[in-house]
Every structure is written in structure tokens, then in C-alpha cells.
Write a protein that holds these residues in place. Structure first.
Motif, mmCIF file in Angstrom:
data_model
loop_
_atom_site.group_PDB
_atom_site.id
_atom_site.type_symbol
_atom_site.label_atom_id
_atom_site.label_comp_id
_atom_site.label_asym_id
_atom_site.label_seq_id
_atom_site.Cartn_x
_atom_site.Cartn_y
_atom_site.Cartn_z
ATOM 1 N N LEU A 28 69.910 13.449 35.808
ATOM 2 C CA LEU A 28 70.483 14.166 34.724
ATOM 3 C C LEU A 28 69.795 15.306 34.208
ATOM 4 O O LEU A 28 70.679 16.307 33.943
ATOM 5 N N GLU A 29 68.583 15.328 34.389
ATOM 6 C CA GLU A 29 67.787 16.692 33.704
ATOM 7 C C GLU A 29 68.065 17.726 34.825
ATOM 8 O O GLU A 29 68.381 18.806 34.267
ATOM 9 N N LEU A 30 68.207 17.424 36.173
ATOM 10 C CA LEU A 30 68.293 18.591 36.993
ATOM 11 C C LEU A 30 69.946 19.041 36.855
ATOM 12 O O LEU A 30 70.173 20.274 36.684
ATOM 13 N N GLY A 31 70.773 18.050 36.462
ATOM 14 C CA GLY A 31 72.291 18.369 36.301
ATOM 15 C C GLY A 31 72.395 19.329 35.150
ATOM 16 O O GLY A 31 73.114 20.298 35.044
ATOM 17 N N MET A 32 71.607 18.764 34.128
ATOM 18 C CA MET A 32 71.734 19.586 32.696
ATOM 19 C C MET A 32 71.035 21.061 32.871
ATOM 20 O O MET A 32 71.764 21.975 32.288
ATOM 21 N N TYR A 40 77.327 27.020 31.190
ATOM 22 C CA TYR A 40 78.123 26.199 30.223
ATOM 23 C C TYR A 40 77.574 25.596 28.957
ATOM 24 O O TYR A 40 76.395 25.382 29.177
ATOM 25 N N ARG A 41 78.368 25.365 28.218
ATOM 26 C CA ARG A 41 77.608 24.973 26.817
ATOM 27 C C ARG A 41 78.302 23.633 26.539
ATOM 28 O O ARG A 41 77.691 22.883 25.491
ATOM 29 N N THR A 42 79.455 22.969 27.184
ATOM 30 C CA THR A 42 79.897 21.556 27.075
ATOM 31 C C THR A 42 79.822 20.871 28.232
ATOM 32 O O THR A 42 79.842 21.495 29.493
ATOM 33 N N ILE A 43 79.076 19.561 28.172
ATOM 34 C CA ILE A 43 78.895 18.967 29.389
ATOM 35 C C ILE A 43 79.328 17.428 29.198
ATOM 36 O O ILE A 43 79.103 17.031 27.934
ATOM 37 N N ILE A 44 79.949 16.709 30.204
ATOM 38 C CA ILE A 44 80.042 15.383 30.112
ATOM 39 C C ILE A 44 79.285 14.963 31.562
ATOM 40 O O ILE A 44 79.616 15.460 32.629
ATOM 41 N N CYS A 45 78.220 14.095 31.322
ATOM 42 C CA CYS A 45 77.479 13.502 32.460
ATOM 43 C C CYS A 45 77.725 12.122 32.671
ATOM 44 O O CYS A 45 77.885 11.439 31.691
ATOM 45 N N TYR A 46 78.071 11.917 33.843
ATOM 46 C CA TYR A 46 77.996 10.220 34.083
ATOM 47 C C TYR A 46 76.916 9.872 34.807
ATOM 48 O O TYR A 46 76.411 10.356 35.523
ATOM 49 N N ASP A 82 76.207 22.791 23.003
ATOM 50 C CA ASP A 82 77.327 22.705 21.868
ATOM 51 C C ASP A 82 77.832 21.204 21.891
ATOM 52 O O ASP A 82 77.991 20.769 20.910
ATOM 53 N N ASN A 83 77.975 20.651 22.986
ATOM 54 C CA ASN A 83 78.734 19.490 23.258
ATOM 55 C C ASN A 83 78.323 18.782 24.355
ATOM 56 O O ASN A 83 78.423 19.232 25.568
ATOM 57 N N CYS A 84 77.596 17.435 24.426
ATOM 58 C CA CYS A 84 76.998 16.943 25.432
ATOM 59 C C CYS A 84 77.351 15.308 25.354
ATOM 60 O O CYS A 84 76.874 14.812 24.434
ATOM 61 N N THR A 85 78.016 14.836 26.363
ATOM 62 C CA THR A 85 78.355 13.301 26.406
ATOM 63 C C THR A 85 77.724 12.837 27.598
ATOM 64 O O THR A 85 77.736 13.515 28.579
ATOM 65 N N VAL A 86 76.955 11.570 27.628
ATOM 66 C CA VAL A 86 76.498 10.840 28.723
ATOM 67 C C VAL A 86 77.033 9.661 28.443
ATOM 68 O O VAL A 86 77.324 8.746 27.639
#
Length: 130
Positions: A28-32, A40-46, A82-86
């Protein structure tokens, strides 16, 4: 990186040793970090690690966690978007990430960036999309 048609970029890195929980946090850290570098300022992490998803979304006290330092870094990274969802994803739908992680572990590679899907993830992309 949802499908071949939606591929933006991916990154992977060998973490050498550690628990599955630590591997998920580091992924997750690497991907972010990679996502921020791309602008990118918006991300959805799975993640297929339900425990990690719960910890990151619950706001619980992490001071007693062995991995609290990296958890804090990931929480700080989440706040920088700005928007981060896990969100949790079933292991059966996380094949591409797993394939990239296994390849990094096998090769012992430092950070690798994939601007186009490498050929070894074709089947994984199909399985994740189905």
C-alpha cells in the motif's frame, strides 16, 4: 490497474522478509507513493488483508502494533490525498497484485515500474476482471 484497457501504471518491489500483514502495508505504501508521483490526488486501494483494511479505516489506536511506524506512514499518506479509500477485495480478485508481488519476490528486484502490463500478468488481469 483494473484491466488491460484501464492500466495506468503499477509498481512492485521485493520486501525480502516479513509477515503477510507487513507485505500488504508495504505494498500500500509503495502504491500510494507511486500514485502521488504520477500526480493523482484521488485513489482507491484494494487489499485482500481484511485486518489491514479494518485498521486503516477504523481510526483505532495503533501504538501497540509491531508495525506501527509503517502504519503511521500509510495513514499519513492517506491523508495527503484529496480522496483516499482503502477497501477489501477477495483474494480471488487480487490476482494481478499477487502476481506482481510474487515476481518481485522471485527476482529480488528493487522497485520496478510497469507502464504497460507485463506479459506475465495477462492471465491475472483476465481473472480479476471476470
Amino acid at each position: 490497474m483494473c484491466s488491460l484497457n484501464n492500466w495506468k501504471s503499477a509498481t512492485s518491489r521485493s520486501i525480502a522478509h516479513g509477515t503477510a500483514f507487513l507485505a500488504e502495508i508495504k505494498a500500500l505504501e509503495l502504491g500510494m507513493l507511486h500514485t502521488l508521483q504520477l500526480g493523482y490526488r484521488t485513489i482507491i486501494c484494494y487489499s485482500d488483508c481484511a485486518g489491514l483494511v479494518s485498521v486503516l479505516n477504523s481510526g483505532q489506536d495503533i501504538s501497540s502494533f509491531w508495525d506501527r511506524d509503517i502504519l503511521r506512514r500509510v495513514l499519513d499518506l492517506m491523508a495527503s490525498f484529496d480522496n483516499c479509500t482503502v477497501a477489501h477485495v477477495a483474494r480471488e480478485k487480487n490476482n494481478t497484485a499477487d502476481t506482481l508481488a510474487r515476481e518481485a519476490a522471485k527476482s529480488g528486484s528493487a522497485s520496478q515500474v510497469w507502464n504497460v502490463p507485463p506479459s506475465f500478468v495477462s492471465t491475472s488481469l483476465f481473472l480479476d476482471a471476470s
